[in-house]
Enzyme design. Sequence first.
Site, PDB file in Angstrom:
ATOM      1  N   GLY A   1      -9.310  -7.291  -2.013  1.00 47.50           N
ATOM      2  CA  GLY A   1      -9.658  -7.677  -0.633  1.00 47.50           C
ATOM      3  C   GLY A   1     -10.093  -6.906   0.418  1.00 47.50           C
TER       4      GLY A   1
ATOM      5  N   GLU B   1       6.055  -4.352   8.487  1.00 52.22           N
ATOM      6  CA  GLU B   1       5.775  -5.469   9.625  1.00 52.22           C
ATOM      7  C   GLU B   1       5.991  -6.719   8.964  1.00 52.22           C
ATOM      8  OE1 GLU B   1       2.786  -4.459  12.351  1.00 52.22           O
ATOM      9  OE2 GLU B   1       3.488  -2.392  12.357  1.00 52.22           O
TER      10      GLU B   1
ATOM     11  N   CYS C   1       0.157   2.323   9.858  1.00 51.79           N
ATOM     12  CA  CYS C   1       0.595   3.322   9.151  1.00 51.79           C
ATOM     13  C   CYS C   1      -0.115   3.800   8.067  1.00 51.79           C
ATOM     14  CB  CYS C   1       2.140   2.594   8.450  1.00 51.79           C
ATOM     15  SG  CYS C   1       3.208   2.174   9.777  1.00 51.79           S
TER      16      CYS C   1
ATOM     17  N   THR D   1       4.236   8.360  15.427  1.00 52.28           N
ATOM     18  CA  THR D   1       3.327   9.403  15.374  1.00 52.28           C
ATOM     19  C   THR D   1       1.895   9.078  14.947  1.00 52.28           C
ATOM     20  OG1 THR D   1       4.064   9.340  12.981  1.00 52.28           O
ATOM     21  CG2 THR D   1       5.250  10.762  14.720  1.00 52.28           C
TER      22      THR D   1
ATOM     23  N   LYS E   1      -2.441  -7.776   9.139  1.00 53.63           N
ATOM     24  CA  LYS E   1      -2.004  -8.476   8.287  1.00 53.63           C
ATOM     25  C   LYS E   1      -1.283  -9.607   8.467  1.00 53.63           C
ATOM     26  CE  LYS E   1       2.587  -6.480   7.568  1.00 53.63           C
ATOM     27  NZ  LYS E   1       3.326  -5.937   6.423  1.00 53.63           N
TER      28      LYS E   1
HETATM   29  C1  UDX Z   1       3.364  -0.182   5.432  1.00 51.58           C
HETATM   30  C2  UDX Z   1       4.502   0.268   4.368  1.00 51.58           C
HETATM   31  O1  UDX Z   1       4.515  -0.991   3.280  1.00 51.58           O
HETATM   32  C3  UDX Z   1       6.103   0.305   4.806  1.00 51.58           C
HETATM   33  O2  UDX Z   1       6.639   0.678   3.683  1.00 51.58           O
HETATM   34  C4  UDX Z   1       5.740   1.595   5.861  1.00 51.58           C
HETATM   35  O3  UDX Z   1       6.902   1.560   6.264  1.00 51.58           O
HETATM   36  C5  UDX Z   1       4.817   1.203   6.894  1.00 51.58           C
HETATM   37  O4  UDX Z   1       3.363   0.988   6.154  1.00 51.58           O
HETATM   38  P1  UDX Z   1       2.892  -2.112   7.029  1.00 51.58           P
HETATM   39  O5  UDX Z   1       2.009  -1.370   7.458  1.00 51.58           O
HETATM   40  O6  UDX Z   1       3.972  -3.134   7.776  1.00 51.58           O
HETATM   41  O7  UDX Z   1       3.684  -1.359   5.972  1.00 51.58           O
HETATM   42  O8  UDX Z   1       2.071  -2.998   5.928  1.00 51.58           O
HETATM   43  P2  UDX Z   1       1.961  -3.405   4.539  1.00 51.58           P
HETATM   44  O9  UDX Z   1       2.654  -4.820   3.914  1.00 51.58           O
HETATM   45  O10 UDX Z   1       2.300  -2.411   3.669  1.00 51.58           O
HETATM   46  O11 UDX Z   1       0.202  -3.828   4.363  1.00 51.58           O
HETATM   47  C6  UDX Z   1      -0.594  -2.562   4.669  1.00 51.58           C
HETATM   48  C7  UDX Z   1      -1.787  -2.991   4.510  1.00 51.58           C
HETATM   49  O12 UDX Z   1      -2.226  -3.204   3.087  1.00 51.58           O
HETATM   50  C8  UDX Z   1      -2.258  -4.398   4.942  1.00 51.58           C
HETATM   51  O13 UDX Z   1      -3.668  -4.330   6.047  1.00 51.58           O
HETATM   52  C9  UDX Z   1      -2.392  -5.330   3.948  1.00 51.58           C
HETATM   53  O14 UDX Z   1      -3.366  -6.265   4.224  1.00 51.58           O
HETATM   54  C10 UDX Z   1      -2.982  -4.507   2.958  1.00 51.58           C
HETATM   55  N1  UDX Z   1      -2.683  -4.604   1.659  1.00 51.58           N
HETATM   56  C11 UDX Z   1      -1.440  -4.858   1.075  1.00 51.58           C
HETATM   57  C12 UDX Z   1      -3.725  -4.974   0.744  1.00 51.58           C
HETATM   58  O15 UDX Z   1      -4.597  -5.021   1.049  1.00 51.58           O
HETATM   59  N2  UDX Z   1      -3.221  -5.399  -0.661  1.00 51.58           N
HETATM   60  C13 UDX Z   1      -2.020  -5.205  -1.094  1.00 51.58           C
HETATM   61  O16 UDX Z   1      -2.053  -5.649  -2.405  1.00 51.58           O
HETATM   62  C14 UDX Z   1      -1.028  -4.970  -0.221  1.00 51.58           C
END
Ligand code: UDX
Length: 451
Positions: free
Chosen positions: A257, A156, A264, A86, A327
């Site tokens: 950061g 992911e 998502c 979506t 990430k």
């Molecule tokens: C996210 C949600 O965590 C998950 O539950 C949902 O189903 C989909 O979206 P994802 O997109 O795989 O998952 O990545 P996530 O690990 O959540 O990180 C998202 C982004 O936030 C990344 O760019 C990461 O670098 C950033 N991030 C995460 C930060 O900048 N600081 C943090 O403390 C944590």
Amino acid sequence: MQMTVIGTGYLGAVHAAAMAELGHDVLGIDSDAAKIEALAQGQAPFFEPALPELLRENVRAGRLRFSTSLEEAANFADIHFICVGTPQLPGSNAADMVYVNAVATGLAPYLTRPCLIIGKSTVPVGTAARLSDLFARIAPVGDQVKVAWNPEFLREGFAVEDSLRPDRIVAGTSSTESDAILRAVYADILATGTPYITTDVATAELVKVSANAFLATKISFINAIAEVCDAVGADVLTLADALGYDTRIGRRFLSPGLGFGGGCLGKDLRAFQARADELGVGNALAFLDKVDEINTHGRDRTIDLAKEMLGGSLIDRRITVLGAAFKPNSDDVRDSPSLYVAERLRREGAAVLVHDPEAVPNARAAFPKLAYTTDAIEAFRDTELVLHLTEWREYQGLDPSVLFTMVSAPLLIDARHTLDPNLWRSAGWTLRAIGRPAPATRALEQVPVAI
Ligand code: UDX
């Protein structure tokens, strides 16, 4: 149990493999024939740790098959998971429901037996009710098609682990029969004590978007504080640790950061707001606009810092960017903060070389004008500024003393706060990190205060 998983992207491919791993008989469906062919050979169409093994084992065991046919799906099972994407609607903040709608209208004419459709995709609240009406109108079996919502929270990079050992299962249903089916599907996971939240479909839909909005808010909160830390020479990393010990706050998702990216958090945040606007409660979520703005601002500040470190102009300056994926442990470059920064630097005249261990093919397809390498050491040769933008573990093992001898200027921005500043500085590097004091930053007592 027999079931289909419709949509085999990041969510569906992992869900299908996980369901087969639980012992179910699974048919994965996607309209992309090339993807289906790869999956049928047990090959993952994207980088995800542990997924290739899970696919291979379950395909070999005969519990996992794939097809492009919705008719075959309808004949195969009476439980259908919807796992299609979506994305953000072009030119709008709302979610693009074209794939969900296509599955529903494509599958409905073949539904001749009572069945349960279980949505896992992240959708605007009200979608399950809308689909329920749609099936009642156009499926031969009419209102014997039940719709449940069972959001997926997988990250992911940890998708297999999150699918097989979720921290909770949320089941939004409109009947006890549907709830019983969901409990049976997840019986093995529930037997390990995983919390199971049974609720209505609207609540289940809202749980998912609220979770992502909250996570995004946490990240933007700490990044906003990082800016304040910068102004006074305070250390946001120590601050985050200190906050994290408060169990009401917690340390996770409080890593400052370059902010969030990926397929998502950003688009779900915007779609949630757009849906709240439609429902007449947009004001309640107006703060999410700010969360998004803080996130974009963090990327722009990193670009400004790069310019500042290079003396103001980027024209013909050689810049190395470490990390292209949104990430680490992923080759996903959707809304990658790192590539946003890299492309802006390039547009402002810099010659940008991007390194990533896994995401170079995807990055090159999205930003063909950037230069790429998969050799982390060579990425440093003759460069004038290095930006550490995605925190792959291998970057923490780099030897700053060796790299010092290869670069034109030992200038480094650590936008993910995972490199050891003492190690790099003692090897001769000038390291800057937003929200962490640089040795040359003014000390707190020098900051003017009104008394
Ligand atoms: C996210 C949600 O965590 C998950 O539950 C949902 O189903 C989909 O979206 P994802 O997109 O795989 O998952 O990545 P996530 O690990 O959540 O990180 C998202 C982004 O936030 C990344 O760019 C990461 O670098 C950033 N991030 C995460 C930060 O900048 N600081 C943090 O403390 C944590």
